[in-house]
Design an enzyme around this catalytic site. Structure first.
Site, PDB file in Angstrom:
ATOM      1  N   HIS A  69      16.154  -8.788  -2.264  1.00 41.59           N
ATOM      2  CA  HIS A  69      16.658  -7.576  -1.595  1.00 41.59           C
ATOM      3  C   HIS A  69      15.954  -6.325  -2.097  1.00 41.59           C
ATOM      4  CE1 HIS A  69      20.111 -10.171  -0.413  1.00 41.59           C
ATOM      5  NE2 HIS A  69      19.993 -10.617  -1.648  1.00 41.59           N
TER       6      HIS A  69
ATOM      7  N   SER B 196      -7.038  11.414   1.820  1.00 43.23           N
ATOM      8  CA  SER B 196      -6.394  12.183   2.879  1.00 43.23           C
ATOM      9  C   SER B 196      -7.279  13.373   3.203  1.00 43.23           C
ATOM     10  CB  SER B 196      -5.029  12.668   2.396  1.00 43.23           C
ATOM     11  OG  SER B 196      -4.631  13.810   3.124  1.00 43.23           O
TER      12      SER B 196
ATOM     13  N   LYS C 100      -4.611  12.356  -2.758  1.00 42.45           N
ATOM     14  CA  LYS C 100      -4.126  11.087  -2.199  1.00 42.45           C
ATOM     15  C   LYS C 100      -5.105   9.933  -2.344  1.00 42.45           C
ATOM     16  CE  LYS C 100      -0.954  10.133  -0.015  1.00 42.45           C
ATOM     17  NZ  LYS C 100      -0.244  10.419   1.237  1.00 42.45           N
TER      18      LYS C 100
ATOM     19  N   GLU D 181      -2.250  -1.641   4.734  1.00 49.15           N
ATOM     20  CA  GLU D 181      -1.495  -1.214   5.920  1.00 49.15           C
ATOM     21  C   GLU D 181      -2.091  -1.801   7.198  1.00 49.15           C
ATOM     22  OE1 GLU D 181       0.158   3.165   4.877  1.00 49.15           O
ATOM     23  OE2 GLU D 181      -1.981   2.903   4.729  1.00 49.15           O
TER      24      GLU D 181
END
Ligand code: ARG
Length: 484
Positions: A174, A295, A301, A308
């Site tokens: 979980h 970024s 970043k 992804e």
């Protein structure tokens, strides 16, 4: 079987050329533009060229054996097919929009080289058995390449697992701290999933290794051709026992697309974990600069785009399976033009996997693991509570009572903001008479890992056993893919 995968490239279709149709005989007018545009598939099926030519050579030989092509004609035919293959490779021969599909274009190329002799190759053969054969040949070839790329990913995960067999990490259910695990154990969980994916593809190949060639349009041929010999020549294990099934079904494509979708789901789950691990909140790993992105506005970043995209591209892998199943559903036997829709999902899935797998393998093999932080948090969230309860069980306490006693202790710790090991002897006894001072002995992470030493457990020694067993299995998979 013959390997070709990797040679083909994107096709641009030139718009010159006379309309070329394989079915003009009974028609008085040419096709409407709208029909021609709808019908054309050569811009995507062009990648089947090497497989179509391979099948054509086998078919030419079988025509020769049946006495339908003289030895001299066969020689010229094979010479022209070889020449056409070279011309396709160099780009000297290109499809035009007037070529409906790859078969049409290649027949044009053959006629250009051989004149009327080129027209003899179509005897006993239909585009229906041809396309079913080509797609099987294409997929069997590319499945081997896909497996090789999967093996590289397995190898990258196993190398990290070997380095981190003794690295403790918070194991989760979980997404909450549950019990400490070896980080190597967690990485190997992904390897087992990919190993099953490969096994599925190897098993798929048994059913895909059936040759449709000789089935003709649907009923077989009245010419004395031998589908069994053709099948063997093309590396298939058998010729299709039923010509109608052979031209009508695409379950081999759907099954491949399922296997690929499953790989996509596994890549997506690994991708999601890597996204979490690389986050500021986890800080378990640092991605290599070569496998992360920045970024355009925030200079600090470092983004996990590879992970992804692995997660995101699983969407199209699943979608391609759905397209294929939907196309097949409700089609009457045998061939229907709907079946032309089998190719784009298959090609897209192959391309997607071959794009994603090397990137994920590179990301995994170059990521640096922040072992100090990972291990420091391995026992956070009272993750050793189960170890405590199991110690009480070993001392004869019923698990139900042990569970309750440790539960009370967790509440005590939460209220007093202390860890399980920081409670005094006195307070332990107050919480439960079962909690004697020796319970603290199990409250250490390396001990907790080592204790889970039964088959399949997270003990570092078992992790090393797993790696040894997996290495053998992965070597066998690699050997299968390379045909050795
Ligand atoms: N381009 C067609 C396909 O991909 C080849 C078979 C065409 N057969 C036919 N009877 N029109 O399915």
């Amino acid at each position: 079987m013959a390997r070709i995968a990797g040679d083909e490239e994107e096709t641009t279709v030139s718009d010159g050329g006379k309309p070329m149709r394989l079915w003009g005989g009974r028609f008085e007018s040419g096709p409407a533009d709208a029909l021609a545009r709808l019908s054309v598939s050569v811009h995507f099926d062009w990648r089947l060229v090497p497989y179509d030519l391979m099948a054509s050579r086998a078919h030419a030989r079988v025509l020769n054996r049946a006495g339908l092509l003289t030895d001299e004609e066969l020689e010229r035919m094979i010479g022209a097919l070889d020449d056409l293959e070279t011309a396709c490779k160099t780009g000297e021969f290109r499809p035009t929009v007037a070529d409906e599909d790859v078969h049409t274009a290649l027949e044009r190329g053959l006629l250009e080289r051989l004149g009327s002799l080129g027209g003899k190759l179509r005897a006993g053969r239909s585009r229906n058995d041809q396309i079913a054969t080509d797609l099987r040949l294409y997929l069997r070839d590319h499945v081997r390449t896909i497996i090789s790329r999967l093996v590289e990913l397995e190898t990258a995960l196993m190398a990290q697992a070997a380095t981190h067999a003794d690295t403790a990490a918070p194991g989760m259910t979980h997404l909450q701290h549950a019990q400490p695990v070896s980080f190597g154990h967690q990485l190997l969980a992904h390897v087992h999933a990919f190993a099953r994916d490969i096994d599925r593809l190897i098993d798929w190949d048994k059913r895909a290794a059936i040759s449709p060639l000789g089935s003709g349009a649907l009923a077989g041929s009245s010419l004395p051709l031998d589908p069994v010999v053709v099948a063997e020549e093309l590396g298939f294990s058998a010729a299709a026992p039923n010509s109608m099934d052979a031209v009508a079904d695409r379950d081999f494509a759907a099954e491949f697309l399922f296997d690929a979708a499953m790989i996509g789901v596994h890549l997506s789950r690994l991708g999601e974990e890597i996204v979490l691990w690389a986050s500021q909140e986890f800080r378990w790993i640092e991605m290599d600069d070569a496998y992360s992105t920045g970024s355009s506005i925030m200079p600090q970043k470092k983004n996990p785009d590879v992970a992804e995209l692995a997660r995101g591209k699983s969407g199209r892998l699943i979608g391609n399976l759905m397209s294929m199943l939907t196309v097949l559903k409700g089609l009457p036997l045998t061939y229907n033009r709907d079946l032309q829709e089998d190719k784009e999902p298959v090609f897209d899935t192959v391309d997607t996997l071959l794009l994603v797998l090397p990137a994920v393998a590179g990301l995994v093999s170059t990521m640096r693991v922040n072992t100090a932080r990972m291990s420091a948090t391995a026992s956070d969230g009272f993750a050793l509570a189960t170890d405590l309860a199991e110690l009480l069980v070993r001392k004869g306490v019923a698990f139900r009572d042990a569970h309750e006693a440790v539960g009370h202790l967790v509440v005590y710790c939460q209220v007093n903001d202390v860890d399980l090991g920081e409670v005094s002897d006195e307070d332990l006894a107050k919480v439960s008479p079962h909690l004697t001072p020796d319970v603290r002995d199990v409250l250490n992470v390396p001990g907790a890992l080592a204790a889970r030493k039964a088959h399949g457990g997270t003990a570092p020694d078992r992790v090393r056993d797993q790696i040894a067993a997996l290495r053998e299995a992965v070597d066998a998979q690699a050997a299968w893919a390379s045909g050795s």
